[in-house]
Design a protein around this motif. Sequence first.
Motif, PDB file in Angstrom:
ATOM      1  N   ALA A   1       4.743   5.880   6.817  1.00 16.78           N
ATOM      2  CA  ALA A   1       4.004   7.542   7.155  1.00 16.78           C
ATOM      3  C   ALA A   1       2.441   7.545   8.171  1.00 16.78           C
ATOM      4  CB  ALA A   1       3.480   7.693   5.896  1.00 16.78           C
ATOM      5  N   ALA A   2       1.915   8.692   8.139  1.00 16.34           N
ATOM      6  CA  ALA A   2       0.764   8.808   8.843  1.00 16.34           C
ATOM      7  C   ALA A   2       0.241   9.166   8.589  1.00 16.34           C
ATOM      8  CB  ALA A   2       1.435   8.799  10.892  1.00 16.34           C
ATOM      9  N   LEU A   3      -1.024   9.416   9.214  1.00  7.61           N
ATOM     10  CA  LEU A   3      -2.267  10.745   8.385  1.00  7.61           C
ATOM     11  C   LEU A   3      -3.253  10.934  10.161  1.00  7.61           C
ATOM     12  CD1 LEU A   3      -3.816  11.471   5.809  1.00  7.61           C
ATOM     13  CD2 LEU A   3      -5.078   9.178   5.918  1.00  7.61           C
ATOM     14  N   ALA A   4      -3.482  11.888  10.112  1.00  9.40           N
ATOM     15  CA  ALA A   4      -4.222  12.104  11.280  1.00  9.40           C
ATOM     16  C   ALA A   4      -5.620  12.579  11.064  1.00  9.40           C
ATOM     17  CB  ALA A   4      -3.432  13.928  11.526  1.00  9.40           C
TER      18      ALA A   4
ATOM     19  N   SER B   1      -4.259  16.639  23.443  1.00 11.74           N
ATOM     20  CA  SER B   1      -4.995  17.904  22.865  1.00 11.74           C
ATOM     21  C   SER B   1      -6.144  16.769  22.575  1.00 11.74           C
ATOM     22  CB  SER B   1      -3.861  17.422  21.589  1.00 11.74           C
ATOM     23  OG  SER B   1      -4.321  18.900  20.688  1.00 11.74           O
ATOM     24  N   ALA B   2      -5.945  16.817  20.986  1.00  7.49           N
ATOM     25  CA  ALA B   2      -6.961  16.466  20.323  1.00  7.49           C
ATOM     26  C   ALA B   2      -7.603  15.962  19.265  1.00  7.49           C
ATOM     27  CB  ALA B   2      -8.476  16.960  20.481  1.00  7.49           C
ATOM     28  N   GLY B   3      -7.867  14.370  18.410  1.00  7.64           N
ATOM     29  CA  GLY B   3      -7.437  14.206  17.278  1.00  7.64           C
ATOM     30  C   GLY B   3      -6.916  12.614  17.295  1.00  7.64           C
ATOM     31  N   GLY B   4      -7.164  11.885  16.147  1.00  3.53           N
ATOM     32  CA  GLY B   4      -6.791  10.316  16.431  1.00  3.53           C
ATOM     33  C   GLY B   4      -5.221  10.626  15.021  1.00  3.53           C
ATOM     34  N   TYR B   5      -4.973   9.035  15.064  1.00  3.13           N
ATOM     35  CA  TYR B   5      -4.058   8.417  13.806  1.00  3.13           C
ATOM     36  C   TYR B   5      -3.668   7.999  13.782  1.00  3.13           C
ATOM     37  CZ  TYR B   5      -1.175   7.039  17.504  1.00  3.13           C
ATOM     38  OH  TYR B   5      -0.432   7.002  18.644  1.00  3.13           O
ATOM     39  N   LEU B   6      -3.628   6.951  12.523  1.00  2.00           N
ATOM     40  CA  LEU B   6      -3.007   5.966  11.832  1.00  2.00           C
ATOM     41  C   LEU B   6      -1.368   5.785  11.386  1.00  2.00           C
ATOM     42  CD1 LEU B   6      -6.029   4.654  11.059  1.00  2.00           C
ATOM     43  CD2 LEU B   6      -4.333   2.743  11.651  1.00  2.00           C
ATOM     44  N   ALA B   7      -0.250   5.127  12.045  1.00  2.00           N
ATOM     45  CA  ALA B   7       0.397   4.874  11.490  1.00  2.00           C
ATOM     46  C   ALA B   7       1.227   3.651  10.689  1.00  2.00           C
ATOM     47  CB  ALA B   7       1.760   5.041  12.300  1.00  2.00           C
ATOM     48  N   ALA B   8       1.047   3.797   9.544  1.00  2.00           N
ATOM     49  CA  ALA B   8       1.303   2.051   8.595  1.00  2.00           C
ATOM     50  C   ALA B   8       2.181   2.378   7.943  1.00  2.00           C
ATOM     51  CB  ALA B   8       0.239   2.070   8.523  1.00  2.00           C
ATOM     52  N   LYS B   9       2.759   1.885   7.017  1.00  2.00           N
ATOM     53  CA  LYS B   9       3.533   1.871   5.861  1.00  2.00           C
ATOM     54  C   LYS B   9       2.852   2.517   4.605  1.00  2.00           C
ATOM     55  CE  LYS B   9       2.493  -2.080   3.286  1.00  2.00           C
ATOM     56  NZ  LYS B   9       2.694  -3.654   2.592  1.00  2.00           N
ATOM     57  N   ARG B  10       3.613   3.032   3.870  1.00  4.90           N
ATOM     58  CA  ARG B  10       3.388   4.247   3.353  1.00  4.90           C
ATOM     59  C   ARG B  10       1.714   3.682   1.888  1.00  4.90           C
ATOM     60  NH1 ARG B  10       3.085   9.515   2.732  1.00  4.90           N
ATOM     61  NH2 ARG B  10       5.084   9.448   3.132  1.00  4.90           N
ATOM     62  N   SER B  11       1.743   3.134   1.400  1.00  3.24           N
ATOM     63  CA  SER B  11       0.646   2.452   1.138  1.00  3.24           C
ATOM     64  C   SER B  11      -0.441   2.168   1.295  1.00  3.24           C
ATOM     65  CB  SER B  11       0.738   0.998  -0.313  1.00  3.24           C
ATOM     66  OG  SER B  11       1.201   0.224   1.354  1.00  3.24           O
ATOM     67  N   ILE B  12      -0.647   2.196   2.938  1.00  3.59           N
ATOM     68  CA  ILE B  12      -1.617   1.455   3.901  1.00  3.59           C
ATOM     69  C   ILE B  12      -2.192   3.147   3.734  1.00  3.59           C
ATOM     70  CG2 ILE B  12      -2.670   1.116   5.945  1.00  3.59           C
ATOM     71  CD1 ILE B  12      -1.057  -1.586   6.001  1.00  3.59           C
ATOM     72  N   ILE B  13      -1.191   4.599   3.786  1.00  5.94           N
ATOM     73  CA  ILE B  13      -1.094   5.816   3.826  1.00  5.94           C
ATOM     74  C   ILE B  13      -2.153   6.084   2.960  1.00  5.94           C
ATOM     75  CG2 ILE B  13      -0.912   7.500   5.046  1.00  5.94           C
ATOM     76  CD1 ILE B  13      -1.020   5.255   7.398  1.00  5.94           C
ATOM     77  N   ASP B  14      -1.462   5.856   2.174  1.00  7.95           N
ATOM     78  CA  ASP B  14      -2.222   6.334   0.973  1.00  7.95           C
ATOM     79  C   ASP B  14      -3.281   6.093   0.684  1.00  7.95           C
ATOM     80  OD1 ASP B  14      -0.529   7.787   0.117  1.00  7.95           O
ATOM     81  OD2 ASP B  14       1.268   7.229  -0.945  1.00  7.95           O
ATOM     82  N   LEU B  15      -3.891   4.674   1.008  1.00  8.65           N
ATOM     83  CA  LEU B  15      -5.346   4.597   0.312  1.00  8.65           C
ATOM     84  C   LEU B  15      -6.490   4.902   1.448  1.00  8.65           C
ATOM     85  CD1 LEU B  15      -6.425   2.026  -0.472  1.00  8.65           C
ATOM     86  CD2 LEU B  15      -5.912   0.351   0.892  1.00  8.65           C
ATOM     87  N   LEU B  16      -6.224   5.132   2.836  1.00  4.90           N
ATOM     88  CA  LEU B  16      -6.538   6.001   3.511  1.00  4.90           C
ATOM     89  C   LEU B  16      -7.021   7.374   3.077  1.00  4.90           C
ATOM     90  CD1 LEU B  16      -5.682   5.324   7.203  1.00  4.90           C
ATOM     91  CD2 LEU B  16      -6.844   3.440   6.021  1.00  4.90           C
ATOM     92  N   VAL B  17      -6.166   7.763   2.672  1.00  7.35           N
ATOM     93  CA  VAL B  17      -6.137   9.175   2.312  1.00  7.35           C
ATOM     94  C   VAL B  17      -7.337   9.045   0.904  1.00  7.35           C
ATOM     95  CG1 VAL B  17      -5.315  11.235   0.607  1.00  7.35           C
ATOM     96  CG2 VAL B  17      -3.512  10.375   2.516  1.00  7.35           C
ATOM     97  N   ASN B  18      -7.087   8.242   0.591  1.00  9.72           N
ATOM     98  CA  ASN B  18      -8.198   7.883  -1.050  1.00  9.72           C
ATOM     99  C   ASN B  18      -9.599   8.180  -0.187  1.00  9.72           C
ATOM    100  OD1 ASN B  18      -6.737   8.780  -3.865  1.00  9.72           O
ATOM    101  ND2 ASN B  18      -5.215   7.649  -1.894  1.00  9.72           N
ATOM    102  N   LYS B  19      -9.532   6.526   0.897  1.00  9.57           N
ATOM    103  CA  LYS B  19     -10.478   5.347   0.270  1.00  9.57           C
ATOM    104  C   LYS B  19     -11.444   6.071   2.437  1.00  9.57           C
ATOM    105  CE  LYS B  19     -11.789   2.511  -1.403  1.00  9.57           C
ATOM    106  NZ  LYS B  19     -11.455   0.558  -1.351  1.00  9.57           N
TER     107      LYS B  19
END
Length: 386
Positions: A98-101, A244-262
């Motif tokens: 997964a990833a998060l922008a 373009s612009a922006g940043g991201y993290l790519a990691a396993k699903r549980s880490i990305i879900d944790l980032l969405v929450n925290k």
Amino acid sequence: MRDPEHELAELSEAGLRRHLRPVDAVDPPFLTVAGRRLLNFSSNDYLGLAAHPALQDAAAEGLQRHGSGSTASRLVCGSLRIHHELEETIARLKGSEAALAFSSGYAAAVGAVTALVRRGDTVILDKLCHASLVDGARLSGATVRVYPHNKLDKLERLLASARARSGGSQRILVITESVFSMDGDRAPLEEIVTLKDRHDALLLVDEAHAVGVLGPTGQGLAEELGVADRIDLQLGTLGKAVGSAGGYLAAKRSIIDLLVNKARSFIYSTAPPPAQAAAARAGLELIAGPEGARLRERLWERLRAFAARARLPAPESAILPRVLGDNDAALAAAAALLEAGFLVPAMRFPTVPRGTARLRITISAAHGPEHLEALAKTLENLQETA
Ligand SMILES: *Cc1c(COP(=O)(O)O)cnc(C)c1O
């Protein structure tokens, strides 16, 4: 109370005052500043994608499809299809679950580090890590330890003592850049991965200056070395080679879900504009495809030729530092280059350690051999007259 005027005067006196320079027009590799057309050796747009028609078309389409703003945080109503598409693209290219922008690389760094570690945990950083990583570490409340640049024996000692002190449940997070932003050199990622595994730590690698430049499909140093799947968090920016612009993290699903929450810089911030996300996705696809490979090849040809011509060490990335030492020397060199029509920035404390002020030359695939020859010649003349 401290007077701002006085503080600014102190900065000026130390050669540390900074000023903004309005840029009127950009046509890579040129910039127009105050009516003068300058050859630009300061941008991080390593492949020239920021001016690429494919990115502009994607941005225009994003704008038309979704409007100019995303209107709210992703967790409220700003989680547009285009953001999910961007994240699917990042995860596919990075080979992660997964990833998060985020709206910037800075926000991604601060958000991820503060979400992952807290009081009682330990963050261990390379001494030359970017300010965003340092700020995240400080803000997290975790114990912060720093090892001298790329000194793995020291990293290993810090890992061992953190693990001995903390027992099994606390997190230890090791943070490094893959290509260092002011020196252009690389981290020994294979060895760092081995060490973090041995001491049961997490590893975050910031590929801000490696994406687009290194790796068979331009994914960075982790891809080049074949260690991407052993890195817990891959951090990057969409504002440098991606165009373009922006940043991201790519990691396993549980880490990305944790980032969405925290991750507070994700939760409490309006989602990036749709046009920005669409352009980023187009830039990433371009980097990973045949045109990206061609641009990368051209970039490395230019880099090697320029470094040889300017008698600089063999390049490890598109960043070529020329360390001059004191602030005044670096400022004088940058001013002389500007006079001659070249934009090459002087980097000073606190961006680089005290006493290591430097010119930071960045090369892009948009530079032609004639542009590089002109800069090499001017640098040579400066050295003779210095
Ligand atoms: C530029 C940079 C960032 C921040 O990324 P932005 O998208 O510009 O906010 C983070 N880390 C490193 C190493 C950088 O050079």
